[in-house]
Every structure is written in structure tokens, then in C-alpha cells.
Design an enzyme around this catalytic site. Structure first.
Site, mmCIF file in Angstrom:
data_model
loop_
_atom_site.group_PDB
_atom_site.id
_atom_site.type_symbol
_atom_site.label_atom_id
_atom_site.label_comp_id
_atom_site.label_asym_id
_atom_site.label_seq_id
_atom_site.Cartn_x
_atom_site.Cartn_y
_atom_site.Cartn_z
ATOM 1 N N ASP A 18 42.987 41.869 -11.985
ATOM 2 C CA ASP A 18 42.202 42.432 -13.467
ATOM 3 C C ASP A 18 41.661 44.136 -13.430
ATOM 4 O O ASP A 18 41.740 44.452 -12.468
ATOM 5 C CB ASP A 18 40.562 41.641 -13.317
ATOM 6 C CG ASP A 18 41.675 40.646 -13.082
ATOM 7 O OD1 ASP A 18 42.011 39.787 -13.020
ATOM 8 O OD2 ASP A 18 39.969 40.047 -12.471
ATOM 9 N N TRP A 30 48.683 37.970 -3.596
ATOM 10 C CA TRP A 30 46.936 38.232 -4.016
ATOM 11 C C TRP A 30 46.155 38.417 -1.935
ATOM 12 O O TRP A 30 46.687 37.442 -1.700
ATOM 13 C CB TRP A 30 46.700 37.118 -5.042
ATOM 14 C CG TRP A 30 44.531 37.383 -5.176
ATOM 15 C CD1 TRP A 30 44.198 37.937 -5.969
ATOM 16 C CD2 TRP A 30 43.660 37.101 -4.330
ATOM 17 N NE1 TRP A 30 42.717 37.647 -6.077
ATOM 18 C CE2 TRP A 30 42.478 36.859 -4.572
ATOM 19 C CE3 TRP A 30 43.238 36.330 -3.009
ATOM 20 C CZ2 TRP A 30 41.486 36.627 -4.386
ATOM 21 C CZ3 TRP A 30 42.439 36.360 -2.278
ATOM 22 C CH2 TRP A 30 40.765 35.544 -3.189
ATOM 23 N N SER A 89 35.940 41.251 -9.483
ATOM 24 C CA SER A 89 36.212 42.243 -11.022
ATOM 25 C C SER A 89 34.206 42.053 -11.184
ATOM 26 O O SER A 89 34.094 41.825 -10.734
ATOM 27 C CB SER A 89 36.735 41.156 -11.585
ATOM 28 O OG SER A 89 38.237 41.070 -11.196
HETATM 29 N N1 DQQ Z 1 40.305 37.233 -10.074
HETATM 30 C C1 DQQ Z 1 39.487 36.558 -10.966
HETATM 31 C C2 DQQ Z 1 38.231 36.602 -11.646
HETATM 32 C C3 DQQ Z 1 37.847 37.080 -9.946
HETATM 33 C C4 DQQ Z 1 39.411 38.251 -10.013
HETATM 34 C C5 DQQ Z 1 40.497 36.550 -12.658
HETATM 35 C C6 DQQ Z 1 39.651 37.678 -8.303
HETATM 36 O O1 DQQ Z 1 37.326 36.078 -11.540
HETATM 37 O O2 DQQ Z 1 36.704 37.915 -9.519
HETATM 38 O O3 DQQ Z 1 41.590 36.964 -12.634
HETATM 39 O O4 DQQ Z 1 40.698 38.544 -8.183
#
Ligand code: DQQ
Length: 492
Positions: free
Chosen positions: A47, A71, A110
Site C-alpha cells: 500500500d 509480504w 498502513s
Molecule cells: N495492508 C492492508 C492494510 C494493512 C496493510 C491493505 C498491511 O489494511 O495496514 O493491503 O500491509
């Protein structure tokens, strides 16, 4: 924050920096690297976070895992730019280091940025297991130079309220209206997605105000990355809903009463209908433009944790979409078009004006992968569709069909590259129109299609690396009349 804690964050940032320094040269050799889209130097990006114009530069932060193209425990990567297209990477801004944000499957999730009193504040979700599962809390870090960030000693600022599971409370967006600061974050309560609104006088102490918006089943059970902004006198709420199939990035436009905290949505739409557009975040440029960028990927479209495309082999994964300017249309819908800075990358521009293609006839556009094409289809054309064959080489091709009979845009990835699949569809609003404006922007692994003045957009990734790909347009089912046809190469 005591000295030991400060050094733990510093040590984690230094370790990330060493990893990047060791691998960035090898990653830069990847044949898939984009020319004018933000990507991580190494490892994984998702994000957009904390987009802001601060002290004469655009600062973009992003969800970042420097250690693998997957990730992982989330950091905040950081890059700056003068034109939103060419980026200089800075050291990561945040790394997991505290009991509230340090976990192998958590980290610094995020959030958003705000400037106040010359200081840059980052609000982010800490995700860690403190005995209540993967607990999410809202936290703050700040910087006086826009490069080095210190976590606030009073963290966490906010914990999940009663009735909200601790693992479903994330992604703070902060803004100021008058003398009040507001914060929204995504949440889930009793299986319904909610956006919670808080307010503060000083950015440090927050009180719950009200539920700004709630899904009554139509938008799933959790909202990720909500954003809320004023645009041309109205307000726009943006979110990425979880648990409602293909829906990825939704907007609602309407009115907001800051005194009562009530939002009255009137119009609903999608920011992009492609497979690669998730978690968009917005900021205000100094000239008043509201600009959004999104992660050019989407959890829904890949087998979770398995693969997010072939760039992984080269040690990186993820990019942002082109930054896009949002405009509110008279009917309350939102349009998003590439920022005007993209014009500066145009070269070898050809202004072809009008063209008429007879049935089956093809018109070559540009060769290669980096180009920008604009045209308008005359809707009095007898043709049933305009078919763009894009990025065609070595048996690969991506097909964009502008279906004038069904009023639909379709991007078919079945033969794109051997690893992508699916057909992305966007509705077209052709009723009462004389022409359909189209814009196609291509970079090494991205195709971004803007139809109807930016109201029916499709963003998808195409993982090809051939040098001399062909791109052409064919008339189907009758004669096709084109206007305002312009093509240009885009400089990397
Ligand atoms: N990615 C999600 C969010 C979170 C983040 C959305 C974690 O809700 O904060 O892709 O990487």
C-alpha cells in the site's frame, strides 16, 4: 522513548538499509523494472502510505519488506520526487521495533501523514501479538527533517474500541478541518465493515466521535485503507473493502458535516476496475490538486501468499500506479486521470488528428512498452467495437475491447504473458455522448486504461520483456471513426 528503544528502531532501520545496499544493484538489472512508476529498490511493496508534499518535495511512503519479494514484517519505505514520476529513494522511515509494532507477521501497517507546525507526523497501525492475537493499534512517529522518524513515547494512541476485534482496527487517515484534527480508520463490528471517526485538538489526544460509515452487507466485513477528502465542495470517501469478491477500491461522494461528523453519501462508484489497483491513498498537491496513488496489485487476484508475478524471481515485487488527479463530475461521479506531469515524459509525439478505419482495418499505434496514446471514438461509428491489440510479440498479446454495443470495456489477459489471466471489465457510460475519450498509458509491466474521461478505468500488469512489442487498433463490425488521436513515447 528511552535510549534503548530509540536504538532498537535505529538498529532495525540500519539492518534494512544494509539489506537494500547489498541487493539494489542486482534488482536494478531486472528486465521488468518500470520506467516512471514507483517501485521498491529491493523486496516487497504494497500500500501507499503517508503521501504528502513536504518542504518542496513529494514524499511517498509505502508498505515495505526489504528482505524478500514477499509480504513480511512491515516497514515503511520512503521516496521523494519533484514530478511524481521520477523517484529518489530515501532510507526506510519506519521499521518494526516496539512491543506494539514488532512481529514477524505484523509490523508498521498502513497509515497517513500530516504536517503541523513544520513537523511531519506519520500515523500508522502497529500490529503485534501482545496476548490478544494480532492486535492493531494506532501510533505516531514524527520528524523534523522529513527523513529521520522517531516513534512517539505515548504510543499506542488508540486501541480497538469495545465490540471491534483487536485484529480489525487499522489504517489511520488524518486530516485537519478548521481547528480540529480528524482521524478515520477501518474496522469491523459484528461482521460489518465500519469506518470510525475520531477527533483531536493536538494530534496526540483523540476521542471517538462517531461511525462515519458502515457497510450494511454490500461492502463486506472490513474496510482497509479508508481515505476521506474534500473535493470541489463535496466529500469523497474511499476504501478497499474485504469480503465482497471482486470489489477492490470503492468511492462514495456526498456531503460531510464536520460539526456532527455525519457523512451523507449520494453516489457510489469504483476507482478502477482492473486487477491491479488496491488501497489507494490521496494527498493535496500545493496547487490544490487532489492526487491518488494505489498499489498496482490486489490480494484477491493472486493465490494468497503464493505468487504476485514473475518479478519475484528478480528479488522485488510491487509498484504503484501512476499518480492520478481526482475530479468530481457534475453527476457526482469521480474521474481519475494521470497527473499532467506525464506530459513532460512525452517524446516523438505524433498528432494524427482524425482517422477512419474500415471494418477489419488496423492502425498501428506505438511500438514498444513505454507510450501514451489518446483518442476519442466517434459514437456515430457503425463499428460494434474498437479492439486494441497491445504488447504483442512472441505469441503474447493483451487485448482491450471497447464494446460499443454492450457499453463495456474489457481487458483480456489470457494470452498476455503466460502467467497472467482473467478478463477485467468496466462499464461505459455512453448514453447521450457524442464521443468516448480514451487514454492508454503503458510502462514495462503496467497497462493503465482511462475511458470516459477517467470514469471507467482499468489497471493491469503485463509481465513481458520483449524489445519491440506491437500495439495497434482494429475496427470490428463496421467503420470506426476516430478523433483527436495522439501518440507519444514515454521516456523512462
Ligand atoms: N495492508 C492492508 C492494510 C494493512 C496493510 C491493505 C498491511 O489494511 O495496514 O493491503 O500491509
Amino acid at each position: 522513548m528511552n535510549a534503548a528503544e530509540a536504538s532498537r528502531h535505529a538498529l532495525r532501520l540500519a539492518a534494512a538499509g544494509r539489506e537494500i545496499a547489498e541487493k539494489r544493484k542486482a534488482v536494478a538489472r531486472s528486465a521488468f523494472r518500470q520506467g516512471f512508476h514507483l517501485m521498491p529498490e529491493t523486496g516487497w511493496m504494497n500500500d501507499p502510505n503517508g503521501l504528502i508534499y513536504f518542504r518542496g518535495k513529494y514524499h511517498f511512503f509505502y508498505q515495505f519488506y526489504p528482505y524478500a519479494p514477499r509480504w513480511g514484517s512491515m516497514h515503511w519505505g520512503h521516496a521523494v520526487s519533484d514530478d511524481l514520476l521520477r523517484w529518489e529513494h530515501l532510507p526506510p522511515a519506519l521499521a518494526p521495533s516496539e512491543e506494539y509494532d514488532d512481529h514477524p507477521s505484523g509490523g508498521c501497517f498502513s497509515g497517513s501523514a500530516i504536517e503541523h507546525g513544520g513537523r511531519l507526523y506519520l500515523f500508522y497501525t502497529g500490529c503485534a501479538d501482545r496476548g490478544r492475537g494480532m492486535e492493531q493499534t494506532q501510533n505516531l512517529a514524527f520528524s523534523d527533517d522529513g527523513i529521520h522518524f522517531e516513534k512517539y513515547s505515548g504510543n499506542p494512541l488508540l486501541m480497538a474500541p469495545e465490540g471491534v476485534p483487536p485484529d480489525s482496527f487499522r489504517d489511520p487517515k488524518v486530516w485537519r478541518q478548521g481547528d480540529t484534527f480528524f482521524l478515520i480508520c477501518g474496522a469491523s463490528r459484528a461482521g460489518r465493515a465500519q469506518i470510525l471517526l475520531y477527533r483531536s485538538d493536538d494530534l496526540l489526544h483523540w476521542e471517538f466521535f462517531r461511525v462515519l460509515y458502515e457497510s450494511r452487507g454490500e461492502w463486506g466485513d472490513m474496510f482497509e485503507c479508508p481515505d476521506f477528502f474534500e473535493l470541489q465542495g463535496s466529500h469523497v470517501l474511499v476504501f478497499s473493502p474485504m469480503g465482497c469478491g471482486e470489489r477492490k477500491s470503492v468511492y462514495l461522494t456526498g456531503d460531510f458535516d464536520a460539526r456532527t461528523g455525519k457523512f451523507f453519501p449520494k453516489v457510489t462508484g469504483e476507482l478502477d476496475w482492473g486487477f491491479q489497483y488496491y488501497a489507494p491513498a490521496s494527498f493535496l498537491a500545493p496547487d490544490g490538486r487532489r492526487i491518488l496513488a494505489a498499489w498496482a496489485n490486489g490480494w484477491q487476484w493472486m493465490p494468497f501468499w503464493k505468487s504476485f508475478g514473475p518479478t519475484e524471481r528478480d528479488g522485488w515485487c510491487g509498484a504503484f500506479t501512476l499518480p492520478r488527479e481526482a475530479r468530481l463530475q457534475k453527476d457526482g461521479t469521480l474521474s481519475l486521470l494521470p497527473v499532467r506531469e506525464l506530459q513532460q515524459l512525452r517524446k516523438n509525439e505524433a498528432d494524427l488528428g482524425e482517422a477512419v478505419l474500415s471494418e477489419g482495418e488496423s492502425l498501428p499505434l506505438r511500438r514498444g512498452c513505454r507510450w501514451d496514446a489518446e483518442l476519442a471514438i466517434d459514437l456515430s461509428s457503425p463499428a460494434s467495437s474498437a479492439v486494441f491489440t497491445l504488447r504483442s510479440a512472441n505469441g503474447n498479446r493483451t487485448v482491450l475491447t471497447v464494446d460499443l454495443l454492450q457499453s463495456e470495456l474489457r481487458l483480456d489477459l489470457t494470452a498476455s504473458d503466460g502467467s497472467s489471466s482473467g478478463v477485467a471489465r468496466a462499464p461505459l457510460d455512453l448514453a447521450g455522448q457524442d464521443t468516448l475519450p480514451l487514454r492508454l498509458c503503458s510502462d514495462r509491466i503496467s497497462l493503465e486504461i482511462f475511458a470516459g474521461g477517467g470514469r471507467s478505468n482499468i489497471s493491469c500488469n503485463v509481465y513481458t520483456t520483449a524489445e519491440n512489442e506491437e500495439n495497434f487498433l482494429t475496427a470490428e463490425g463496421g467503420e470506426l471513426k476516430l478523433r483527436d488521436l495522439r501518440c507519444a513515447d514515454l521516456e523512462a
